[in-house]
Scaffold this active site. Sequence first.
Site, mmCIF file in Angstrom:
data_model
loop_
_atom_site.group_PDB
_atom_site.id
_atom_site.type_symbol
_atom_site.label_atom_id
_atom_site.label_comp_id
_atom_site.label_asym_id
_atom_site.label_seq_id
_atom_site.Cartn_x
_atom_site.Cartn_y
_atom_site.Cartn_z
ATOM 1 N N GLY A 12 -35.531 -55.690 96.722
ATOM 2 C CA GLY A 12 -35.116 -56.945 97.359
ATOM 3 C C GLY A 12 -34.790 -56.723 98.827
ATOM 4 N N ARG A 22 -35.934 -50.436 113.255
ATOM 5 C CA ARG A 22 -35.938 -50.277 114.722
ATOM 6 C C ARG A 22 -35.273 -48.962 115.135
ATOM 7 N NH1 ARG A 22 -31.858 -51.903 118.282
ATOM 8 N NH2 ARG A 22 -32.482 -52.623 120.353
ATOM 9 N N VAL A 25 -37.458 -45.946 114.298
ATOM 10 C CA VAL A 25 -38.571 -45.821 115.243
ATOM 11 C C VAL A 25 -38.070 -45.304 116.597
ATOM 12 C CG1 VAL A 25 -40.335 -47.121 116.526
ATOM 13 C CG2 VAL A 25 -39.933 -47.599 114.094
ATOM 14 N N ARG A 73 -41.772 -54.645 94.550
ATOM 15 C CA ARG A 73 -41.262 -53.794 93.463
ATOM 16 C C ARG A 73 -42.503 -53.241 92.768
ATOM 17 N NH1 ARG A 73 -35.756 -55.480 93.286
ATOM 18 N NH2 ARG A 73 -35.431 -57.697 93.619
ATOM 19 N N ASP A 104 -30.861 -49.472 94.467
ATOM 20 C CA ASP A 104 -30.837 -48.341 93.523
ATOM 21 C C ASP A 104 -32.225 -47.951 93.008
ATOM 22 O OD1 ASP A 104 -30.989 -50.665 92.037
ATOM 23 O OD2 ASP A 104 -29.519 -50.055 90.536
ATOM 24 N N THR A 127 -28.878 -53.331 100.067
ATOM 25 C CA THR A 127 -28.913 -54.333 98.997
ATOM 26 C C THR A 127 -27.686 -55.215 99.144
ATOM 27 O OG1 THR A 127 -28.572 -54.714 96.635
ATOM 28 C CG2 THR A 127 -27.926 -52.564 97.443
ATOM 29 N N ASP A 129 -26.166 -56.495 96.889
ATOM 30 C CA ASP A 129 -25.308 -56.333 95.704
ATOM 31 C C ASP A 129 -24.119 -55.394 95.947
ATOM 32 O OD1 ASP A 129 -27.252 -57.889 94.574
ATOM 33 O OD2 ASP A 129 -28.260 -56.227 93.558
ATOM 34 N N ASP A 131 -23.836 -52.301 95.227
ATOM 35 C CA ASP A 131 -23.581 -51.620 93.962
ATOM 36 C C ASP A 131 -23.953 -50.137 94.007
ATOM 37 O OD1 ASP A 131 -26.276 -52.019 94.220
ATOM 38 O OD2 ASP A 131 -26.594 -52.817 92.206
ATOM 39 N N ARG A 173 -26.658 -59.048 90.826
ATOM 40 C CA ARG A 173 -27.179 -58.366 89.633
ATOM 41 C C ARG A 173 -26.028 -58.076 88.673
ATOM 42 N NH1 ARG A 173 -32.456 -56.389 89.419
ATOM 43 N NH2 ARG A 173 -32.680 -56.474 91.655
ATOM 44 N N ARG A 213 -0.985 -80.484 89.971
ATOM 45 C CA ARG A 213 -0.214 -80.293 91.208
ATOM 46 C C ARG A 213 -0.817 -81.072 92.373
ATOM 47 N NH1 ARG A 213 -0.647 -74.654 90.496
ATOM 48 N NH2 ARG A 213 -1.731 -74.523 92.484
ATOM 49 N N HIS A 251 -31.682 -67.381 96.254
ATOM 50 C CA HIS A 251 -32.201 -66.446 97.244
ATOM 51 C C HIS A 251 -31.794 -66.733 98.683
ATOM 52 C CE1 HIS A 251 -34.567 -65.236 93.794
ATOM 53 N NE2 HIS A 251 -34.838 -64.130 94.445
HETATM 54 O O1 F6P Z 1 -30.779 -56.813 94.226
HETATM 55 C C1 F6P Z 1 -30.759 -57.917 95.056
HETATM 56 C C2 F6P Z 1 -30.938 -59.187 94.270
HETATM 57 O O2 F6P Z 1 -30.922 -60.267 95.182
HETATM 58 C C3 F6P Z 1 -29.921 -59.415 93.155
HETATM 59 O O3 F6P Z 1 -28.693 -59.879 93.613
HETATM 60 C C4 F6P Z 1 -30.675 -60.380 92.280
HETATM 61 O O4 F6P Z 1 -30.223 -60.300 90.934
HETATM 62 C C5 F6P Z 1 -32.091 -59.902 92.393
HETATM 63 O O5 F6P Z 1 -32.189 -59.180 93.613
HETATM 64 C C6 F6P Z 1 -33.123 -60.991 92.392
HETATM 65 O O6 F6P Z 1 -34.364 -60.382 92.364
HETATM 66 P P1 F6P Z 1 -35.717 -61.148 92.682
HETATM 67 O O7 F6P Z 1 -35.752 -61.407 94.141
HETATM 68 O O8 F6P Z 1 -36.779 -60.202 92.255
HETATM 69 O O9 F6P Z 1 -35.691 -62.427 91.920
#
Ligand code: F6P
Length: 321
Positions: A12, A22, A25, A73, A104, A127, A129, A131, A173, A213, A251
């Site tokens: 991603g 950049r 390079v 991917r 990852d 990423t 994420d 993570d 994710r 409240r 996205h």
């Molecule tokens: O790993 C980045 C991410 O945006 C995650 O947060 C999400 O679950 C996944 O990629 C979405 O993947 P794709 O773009 O393949 O739908």
Amino acid sequence: MVKKIAVLTSGGDSPGMNAAIRAVVRTGIHYQLEIVGIQFGYRGLLRQKFLPLNLKSVGGIIQHGGTILMTSRSVKFKTKEGVKEAAFILRENNVDGLVIIGGDGSLAGALDLYQQENFPVVGLPATIDNDLYGTDMCLGVDTALNTIVSAIDKIKDTASSHRRAFLIEVMGRKSGYLALMSGIAGGVEAVIIPEYPTDIEELSVQLKKGYQRGKSHCIVLVAEGAGDIYQIGKLLETKIGFRMRVTILGHLQRGGSPSGFDRILGSRLGAEAVIQLLNHQDHHMVGLSGSEITTIPLAEVLANKKAIKKPIVELAAILAR
Ligand code: F6P
């Protein structure tokens, strides 16, 4: 002797990847290296999508989201044959080292290239994420956080005007990092993340009390890894007794102009990656620890899990009353 370096982005995309390209390079050229980009990640590598890069090719890209090298991917690269073919192609093209910018899965591919084919690699954590073990921040996280916070602010405006309740799904994710941090920054009423169980009964009581409240809105963030947002919404609706609107940010969280932080991080990581390859430190990830750029073996990165520590979860809960 290292004379030619290749760079690719994989998995991603995340804001700041262009700053990293950049820096690879321009730092490479500073050290008299030849730099080649590989388009479409590992898939492009197997298809020999090489693109010579010079100072001009990376001019005017630092402010743009996405990646000028494109990404993908690749299933084939996950096989032993794919890794072998990739190393062969790199050597045939006189490439002495490869910089991999990604999450990852991408760094696992980098480690395969090193372990199976003894090919020099350096990984950069990119990423939204956040993570990956071994770095405080991954490239793109800060920009994504700002995007999410701005979305929360906007939804809050309409929620307050109608006294409505919203559930917002945030990417990540299996990680709740983005949801938790944007929840704190966005001042939401609750955050549901996969790392710590949420008692829906307790949450509904808390949300109901908030309304009693006189709270004018109610925003609950749900990390995508925490379960089906529509089911969570239904469950909450039946317990609270009022309707909850669902917004899935999707996205748009991955796009946009990178923040200053991500531009600087990408620049520092990219520059260090070149230095690592020049110094034959060729199976590491370059990361950020506090404000320092650090390195850690890729094997260690991938063998460990990044944890979300309890105190920050507790803080989020205290502030979300
Ligand atoms: O790993 C980045 C991410 O945006 C995650 O947060 C999400 O679950 C996944 O990629 C979405 O993947 P794709 O773009 O393949 O739908």
